[in-house]
Design a protein around this motif. Sequence first.
Motif, PDB file in Angstrom:
ATOM      1  N   UNK A   1      54.198  16.168 -83.715  1.00 28.88           N
ATOM      2  CA  UNK A   1      54.898  17.105 -84.522  1.00 28.88           C
ATOM      3  C   UNK A   1      54.747  18.570 -83.974  1.00 28.88           C
ATOM      4  N   UNK A   2      55.683  19.225 -84.556  1.00 33.80           N
ATOM      5  CA  UNK A   2      55.744  20.773 -84.378  1.00 33.80           C
ATOM      6  C   UNK A   2      54.463  21.220 -84.853  1.00 33.80           C
ATOM      7  N   UNK A   3      53.849  22.639 -84.616  1.00 27.87           N
ATOM      8  CA  UNK A   3      52.577  22.997 -84.984  1.00 27.87           C
ATOM      9  C   UNK A   3      52.938  24.234 -85.248  1.00 27.87           C
TER      10      UNK A   3
ATOM     11  N   UNK B   1      56.986  23.109 -80.401  1.00 21.88           N
ATOM     12  CA  UNK B   1      57.830  22.382 -80.824  1.00 21.88           C
ATOM     13  C   UNK B   1      57.646  20.918 -81.210  1.00 21.88           C
ATOM     14  N   UNK B   2      58.410  20.176 -81.916  1.00 22.80           N
ATOM     15  CA  UNK B   2      58.465  18.652 -81.883  1.00 22.80           C
ATOM     16  C   UNK B   2      58.250  18.106 -80.361  1.00 22.80           C
ATOM     17  N   UNK B   3      57.523  17.232 -80.131  1.00 22.20           N
ATOM     18  CA  UNK B   3      57.512  16.483 -78.810  1.00 22.20           C
ATOM     19  C   UNK B   3      58.529  15.314 -78.894  1.00 22.20           C
ATOM     20  N   UNK B   4      59.406  15.208 -78.098  1.00 26.30           N
ATOM     21  CA  UNK B   4      60.624  14.225 -78.244  1.00 26.30           C
ATOM     22  C   UNK B   4      60.648  13.769 -76.861  1.00 26.30           C
ATOM     23  N   UNK B   5      60.253  12.324 -76.764  1.00 26.14           N
ATOM     24  CA  UNK B   5      60.555  11.568 -75.610  1.00 26.14           C
ATOM     25  C   UNK B   5      61.987  11.255 -75.135  1.00 26.14           C
ATOM     26  N   UNK B   6      62.513  11.302 -74.216  1.00 24.96           N
ATOM     27  CA  UNK B   6      63.765  10.927 -73.878  1.00 24.96           C
ATOM     28  C   UNK B   6      63.914   9.539 -73.721  1.00 24.96           C
ATOM     29  N   UNK B   7      64.935   9.172 -74.383  1.00 27.44           N
ATOM     30  CA  UNK B   7      65.188   7.808 -74.401  1.00 27.44           C
ATOM     31  C   UNK B   7      65.191   6.883 -72.792  1.00 27.44           C
ATOM     32  N   UNK B   8      66.003   7.559 -72.046  1.00 25.36           N
ATOM     33  CA  UNK B   8      66.047   6.818 -70.583  1.00 25.36           C
ATOM     34  C   UNK B   8      64.598   6.803 -69.672  1.00 25.36           C
TER      35      UNK B   8
ATOM     36  N   UNK C   1      55.998   0.536 -79.326  1.00 23.50           N
ATOM     37  CA  UNK C   1      56.104   1.021 -80.953  1.00 23.50           C
ATOM     38  C   UNK C   1      54.940   1.836 -81.281  1.00 23.50           C
ATOM     39  N   UNK C   2      54.943   2.864 -80.263  1.00 24.20           N
ATOM     40  CA  UNK C   2      53.586   3.763 -80.502  1.00 24.20           C
ATOM     41  C   UNK C   2      54.018   4.497 -81.819  1.00 24.20           C
ATOM     42  N   UNK C   3      53.064   4.584 -82.507  1.00 24.89           N
ATOM     43  CA  UNK C   3      53.204   5.401 -83.984  1.00 24.89           C
ATOM     44  C   UNK C   3      53.531   7.021 -83.633  1.00 24.89           C
ATOM     45  N   UNK C   4      54.263   7.587 -84.399  1.00 20.55           N
ATOM     46  CA  UNK C   4      54.066   8.961 -84.589  1.00 20.55           C
ATOM     47  C   UNK C   4      53.082   9.619 -85.083  1.00 20.55           C
ATOM     48  N   UNK C   5      52.879  10.859 -84.555  1.00 24.57           N
ATOM     49  CA  UNK C   5      51.482  11.348 -85.275  1.00 24.57           C
ATOM     50  C   UNK C   5      51.954  13.133 -85.370  1.00 24.57           C
ATOM     51  N   UNK C   6      51.474  13.433 -86.489  1.00 22.91           N
ATOM     52  CA  UNK C   6      51.670  15.263 -86.564  1.00 22.91           C
ATOM     53  C   UNK C   6      50.799  16.065 -85.878  1.00 22.91           C
ATOM     54  N   UNK C   7      49.979  15.630 -84.754  1.00 24.43           N
ATOM     55  CA  UNK C   7      49.391  16.264 -84.280  1.00 24.43           C
ATOM     56  C   UNK C   7      50.340  16.802 -83.026  1.00 24.43           C
ATOM     57  N   UNK C   8      49.907  18.005 -82.575  1.00 23.87           N
ATOM     58  CA  UNK C   8      51.043  18.985 -81.561  1.00 23.87           C
ATOM     59  C   UNK C   8      50.398  18.513 -80.357  1.00 23.87           C
ATOM     60  N   UNK C   9      51.409  18.853 -79.341  1.00 23.28           N
ATOM     61  CA  UNK C   9      51.137  18.677 -77.839  1.00 23.28           C
ATOM     62  C   UNK C   9      52.314  19.751 -77.090  1.00 23.28           C
ATOM     63  N   UNK C  10      51.742  20.374 -76.425  1.00 25.98           N
ATOM     64  CA  UNK C  10      52.700  21.538 -75.699  1.00 25.98           C
ATOM     65  C   UNK C  10      53.507  21.010 -74.424  1.00 25.98           C
TER      66      UNK C  10
ATOM     67  N   UNK D   1      59.113  12.002 -70.502  1.00 27.21           N
ATOM     68  CA  UNK D   1      58.444  11.197 -71.272  1.00 27.21           C
ATOM     69  C   UNK D   1      57.043  11.386 -71.428  1.00 27.21           C
ATOM     70  N   UNK D   2      56.133  11.187 -72.207  1.00 27.62           N
ATOM     71  CA  UNK D   2      54.641  11.047 -72.343  1.00 27.62           C
ATOM     72  C   UNK D   2      54.272   9.684 -72.748  1.00 27.62           C
ATOM     73  N   UNK D   3      53.312   9.023 -71.971  1.00 25.38           N
ATOM     74  CA  UNK D   3      52.798   7.698 -72.321  1.00 25.38           C
ATOM     75  C   UNK D   3      51.405   7.882 -72.672  1.00 25.38           C
ATOM     76  N   UNK D   4      50.879   7.037 -73.396  1.00 23.62           N
ATOM     77  CA  UNK D   4      49.295   6.930 -73.788  1.00 23.62           C
ATOM     78  C   UNK D   4      48.748   5.829 -73.036  1.00 23.62           C
TER      79      UNK D   4
END
Length: 389
Positions: A184-186, A299-306, A327-336, A347-350
């Motif tokens: 999420x955005x913060x 801002x919202x962290x948005x992974x690009x599809x490709x 299918x990583x679940x979304x979270x409203x925690x923030x990430x710069x 993209x960010x991976x966990x």
Amino acid sequence: MAVENWVAKEVAELTEFRRDLHMNPELLYDVTRTAQKVAEALRAAGVDEVHEGVGQTGVVGVIRGQGTGSGRMIGLRADMDALPIIEETGAPYASQTPGKMHACGHDGHTTMLLGAARHLAESRAFDGTVIVIFQPAEEGGAGARAMIEDGLFTRWPCDEVYAMHNRPNLPVGQFTINSGPIMGSVDELKITISGRGGHAARPEQTIDPLPIAGALLQAVQTLTSRNMDPIDSAVVSLCTIQAGNAFNVIPQDLTMTGTVRTLREEVRDMIEMRLETMVGNIAAAYGAVGTLEYTRHYPVTVNHERETELAAMAAQEVAGIENVHLDMPQTLGGEDFSFMLNEVPGAMINVGNGPSAGLHHPRYDFNDEVIAWGSSYWTTLVRQRLPLT
């Protein structure tokens, strides 16, 4: 399982490095020791260039591959800062600085990328250039934005950029990722209600800000329940109220602070606009003045599809298809890292941290078994994205 032989040989040394960072946590931009250790390790590894002081205390390493035909450049990012938390792990390598600890695993993130940088500098088995980005101030200081404003992507124009974060209670050796909005955005809000103070026995001579605060508290709850599509996600939390200092005095002013988190920028815009209207109009209805200070942080962290698909492919080579979850679940925690994704596709991976206390918990600790998996992921990603022909 495809943890590579090179990292298996270096795990003990990398673990020692990680635990040294853990014992010496630093906050926000004040990561001078950490940045120095990273820069020294990069130079010792033989990377082509080491740039310090990017975005105040960030470090950038440049590694050129054997091939030069592609002309491509990719960025790999890790964060370095700790949190203002008193550690309760009881580990022999626990924080030696009271009130500071690595409670989010940034010590591990830094170590995994450093391990990959060592191998990439030694093997050069790729065609193009790799930029390893060690960032300060992820925990509330917008260090990613500072590095960008200091010319990160103009000095090193990356075609793609990637990040990795550990995930507590996801098994070690597993990865998870998803495209689109993942975090999420913060934003931070401060509401001030200015009324008219006076004696508690003569309320008719006052404009009491406390009932106004009560009305606002109720109205704010309708922002998510009555102003946005139920399919969307957002959290609006008013977390502090400060007013008055005596039992028999109606206060003049009242302040409330809180946070807003959303998964879409359009929802973010709507909430800010509606809050501004609510604060001003509700206060005016009681004869008071209401003001809103709304500060946008991440801002919202948005992974690009490709790039999400490409990151998943690298993880699948390392861990096997069955151990990479899309299918990583979304979270409203923030990430710069969101600032970087707004500039460059990526993209960010966990990566799984195994059984673990949650992030930002005083008993959290990064699992050293993850180092081999994370470093192998980074080098695999580079080979796939910058293949030698």
